[in-house]
Write a protein that holds these residues in place. Structure first.
Motif, mmCIF file in Angstrom:
data_model
loop_
_atom_site.group_PDB
_atom_site.id
_atom_site.type_symbol
_atom_site.label_atom_id
_atom_site.label_comp_id
_atom_site.label_asym_id
_atom_site.label_seq_id
_atom_site.Cartn_x
_atom_site.Cartn_y
_atom_site.Cartn_z
ATOM 1 N N ARG A 173 0.869 -1.187 0.000
ATOM 2 C CA ARG A 173 0.000 0.000 0.000
ATOM 3 C C ARG A 173 0.899 1.227 0.000
ATOM 4 O O ARG A 173 1.306 1.708 1.059
ATOM 5 C CB ARG A 173 -0.880 -0.027 1.260
ATOM 6 C CG ARG A 173 -2.064 -0.954 1.183
ATOM 7 C CD ARG A 173 -3.227 -0.330 0.432
ATOM 8 N NE ARG A 173 -3.657 0.936 1.012
ATOM 9 C CZ ARG A 173 -4.690 1.079 1.849
ATOM 10 N NH1 ARG A 173 -5.406 0.037 2.206
ATOM 11 N NH2 ARG A 173 -5.008 2.272 2.313
ATOM 12 N N ARG A 174 1.185 1.752 -1.207
ATOM 13 C CA ARG A 174 2.141 2.865 -1.279
ATOM 14 C C ARG A 174 1.643 4.130 -0.581
ATOM 15 O O ARG A 174 2.439 4.970 -0.168
ATOM 16 C CB ARG A 174 2.495 3.162 -2.745
ATOM 17 C CG ARG A 174 3.489 2.170 -3.293
ATOM 18 C CD ARG A 174 3.869 2.502 -4.701
ATOM 19 N NE ARG A 174 2.761 2.281 -5.610
ATOM 20 C CZ ARG A 174 2.863 2.409 -6.939
ATOM 21 N NH1 ARG A 174 4.003 2.788 -7.481
ATOM 22 N NH2 ARG A 174 1.820 2.163 -7.702
ATOM 23 N N ASP A 175 0.328 4.257 -0.446
ATOM 24 C CA ASP A 175 -0.213 5.421 0.269
ATOM 25 C C ASP A 175 0.124 5.360 1.763
ATOM 26 O O ASP A 175 0.089 6.388 2.442
ATOM 27 C CB ASP A 175 -1.740 5.514 0.067
ATOM 28 C CG ASP A 175 -2.472 4.253 0.532
ATOM 29 O OD1 ASP A 175 -1.953 3.134 0.323
ATOM 30 O OD2 ASP A 175 -3.558 4.391 1.112
ATOM 31 N N LEU A 176 0.458 4.173 2.248
ATOM 32 C CA LEU A 176 0.797 4.004 3.663
ATOM 33 C C LEU A 176 2.268 3.641 3.835
ATOM 34 O O LEU A 176 2.649 2.899 4.750
ATOM 35 C CB LEU A 176 -0.124 2.953 4.298
ATOM 36 C CG LEU A 176 -1.599 3.376 4.366
ATOM 37 C CD1 LEU A 176 -2.460 2.252 4.934
ATOM 38 C CD2 LEU A 176 -1.790 4.653 5.196
ATOM 39 N N CYS A 177 3.089 4.168 2.918
ATOM 40 C CA CYS A 177 4.551 4.031 2.994
ATOM 41 C C CYS A 177 5.144 5.402 2.677
ATOM 42 O O CYS A 177 4.511 6.227 2.021
ATOM 43 C CB CYS A 177 5.079 3.060 1.936
ATOM 44 S SG CYS A 177 4.523 1.361 2.106
ATOM 45 N N ARG A 178 6.357 5.639 3.117
ATOM 46 C CA ARG A 178 7.100 6.836 2.716
ATOM 47 C C ARG A 178 8.538 6.415 2.444
ATOM 48 O O ARG A 178 9.045 5.481 3.083
ATOM 49 C CB ARG A 178 7.081 7.925 3.807
ATOM 50 C CG ARG A 178 5.710 8.561 4.037
ATOM 51 C CD ARG A 178 5.212 9.384 2.853
ATOM 52 N NE ARG A 178 3.933 10.041 3.145
ATOM 53 C CZ ARG A 178 2.736 9.484 2.982
ATOM 54 N NH1 ARG A 178 2.631 8.243 2.523
ATOM 55 N NH2 ARG A 178 1.639 10.170 3.283
ATOM 56 N N ALA A 179 9.199 7.152 1.516
ATOM 57 C CA ALA A 179 10.514 6.740 1.022
ATOM 58 C C ALA A 179 11.648 7.641 1.498
ATOM 59 O O ALA A 179 11.444 8.825 1.781
ATOM 60 C CB ALA A 179 10.491 6.715 -0.498
ATOM 61 N N ILE A 180 12.856 7.078 1.540
ATOM 62 C CA ILE A 180 14.068 7.863 1.785
ATOM 63 C C ILE A 180 14.487 8.534 0.472
ATOM 64 O O ILE A 180 14.869 9.688 0.436
ATOM 65 C CB ILE A 180 15.200 6.952 2.335
ATOM 66 C CG1 ILE A 180 14.823 6.392 3.713
ATOM 67 C CG2 ILE A 180 16.518 7.726 2.406
ATOM 68 C CD1 ILE A 180 15.815 5.358 4.275
ATOM 69 N N ASP A 181 14.400 7.805 -0.626
ATOM 70 C CA ASP A 181 14.742 8.233 -1.987
ATOM 71 C C ASP A 181 16.142 8.826 -2.101
ATOM 72 O O ASP A 181 16.336 10.019 -2.323
ATOM 73 C CB ASP A 181 13.693 9.208 -2.554
ATOM 74 C CG ASP A 181 13.689 9.129 -4.093
ATOM 75 O OD1 ASP A 181 14.348 8.229 -4.641
ATOM 76 O OD2 ASP A 181 13.017 9.969 -4.724
ATOM 77 N N LEU A 182 17.096 7.927 -1.992
ATOM 78 C CA LEU A 182 18.519 8.257 -2.086
ATOM 79 C C LEU A 182 18.944 7.962 -3.520
ATOM 80 O O LEU A 182 18.898 6.807 -3.945
ATOM 81 C CB LEU A 182 19.233 7.312 -1.117
ATOM 82 C CG LEU A 182 20.584 7.626 -0.550
ATOM 83 C CD1 LEU A 182 20.514 8.870 0.327
ATOM 84 C CD2 LEU A 182 21.056 6.426 0.293
ATOM 85 N N ASP A 183 19.319 8.990 -4.281
ATOM 86 C CA ASP A 183 19.835 8.775 -5.650
ATOM 87 C C ASP A 183 18.965 7.852 -6.495
ATOM 88 O O ASP A 183 19.456 6.876 -7.075
ATOM 89 C CB ASP A 183 21.250 8.155 -5.591
ATOM 90 C CG ASP A 183 22.273 9.151 -5.110
ATOM 91 O OD1 ASP A 183 22.051 10.364 -5.274
ATOM 92 O OD2 ASP A 183 23.308 8.708 -4.549
ATOM 93 N N GLY A 184 17.689 8.131 -6.565
ATOM 94 C CA GLY A 184 16.815 7.318 -7.430
ATOM 95 C C GLY A 184 16.443 5.967 -6.847
ATOM 96 O O GLY A 184 15.938 5.097 -7.575
ATOM 97 N N SER A 185 16.674 5.783 -5.548
ATOM 98 C CA SER A 185 16.395 4.463 -4.964
ATOM 99 C C SER A 185 14.911 4.103 -4.982
ATOM 100 O O SER A 185 14.566 2.921 -5.039
ATOM 101 C CB SER A 185 16.935 4.379 -3.539
ATOM 102 O OG SER A 185 16.392 5.393 -2.724
#
Ligand code: VGL
Ligand code: ZN
Length: 201
Positions: A173-185
């Motif tokens: 459930r991507r709406d209930l996740c959040r990302a670090i997003d390091l260099d396109g991760s």
């Protein structure tokens, strides 16, 4: 009693991954009410907790001359170096105050071996040392997993991919996740989850 079939896997909703924490994920705390509200819909609820000893090998501070978010080669492959986070027993390692934990059937801790990191709820980063979660789920008859939590591109993605490769039917459930997003991760993790057959909602 009817066998459980569907589990909610709540990944690492801990203070250090929320705003103000050592490895804060933007808006990490915003998912807490939605995650709480989902728990009653599942036969089983499992929480994971990142749980490192002080001086863990994934901490940049354990490698002289290295900075957080750099990379090193470990015997098991490339490892991102993190700020010190989720040290066993610390406030940062505790679950976010707003997270309802009473409905959890199991809390699985990971990352407690000093020399190996563990993103996935199933295997450490050497991809062979099991956490025991697979056996727990299988012996309870659980075949379907819904995953939520932090961070989308590290612990959620590794858990989802391992779960799918083990034969579980996995939904994130991507709406209930959040990302670090390091260099396109985040983009890379999304593609790898799709390739592994994970359903992304
Ligand atoms: C995590 C980096 C280091 C995560 C844990 O929960 O995604 N990321 N330790
Ligand atoms: Zn960690």
């Amino acid at each position: 009693m009817r066998d459980a079939t569907e589990a909610l896997i709540v990944i690492d909703i801990q203070n250090d991954f929320c705003p103000g924490g050592a490895l804060a994920v933007v808006d990490g705390d915003a998912i807490v009410p939605g995650v709480n509200g989902l728990m009653a819909e599942f036969d089983a609820v499992v929480l994971t907790q990142d749980w490192h000893p002080a001086g863990h090998s994934s901490f940049a501070s354990s490698h002289p001359g290295q900075d957080p978010f750099g990379m090193i080669e470990m015997p098991y492959g490339t490892q991102v170096l993190w700020p010190d986070h989720c040290v066993q027993g610390s406030h940062g390692a505790a679950f976010h105050d707003g997270l309802v934990t009473d409905p959890a059937d199991l809390v699985i801790r990971k990352g407690f071996r000093p020399g190996v990191d563990s993103y996935s709820a199933f295997f450490e980063n050497d991809k062979t040392t099991p956490t025991g979660l697979e056996g727990y789920l299988r012996t309870r008859g659980i075949t379907r997993l819904t995953m939520v939590g932090l961070a989308t591109d590290f612990c959620v993605a590794y858990s989802a991919i391992d779960g799918a490769n083990l034969g579980f039917d996995v939904t994130v459930r991507r709406d209930l996740c959040r990302a670090i997003d390091l260099d396109g991760s985040l983009a890379a993790a999304t593609q790898q989850m799709e390739e592994a057959g994970v359903t992304l909602l």
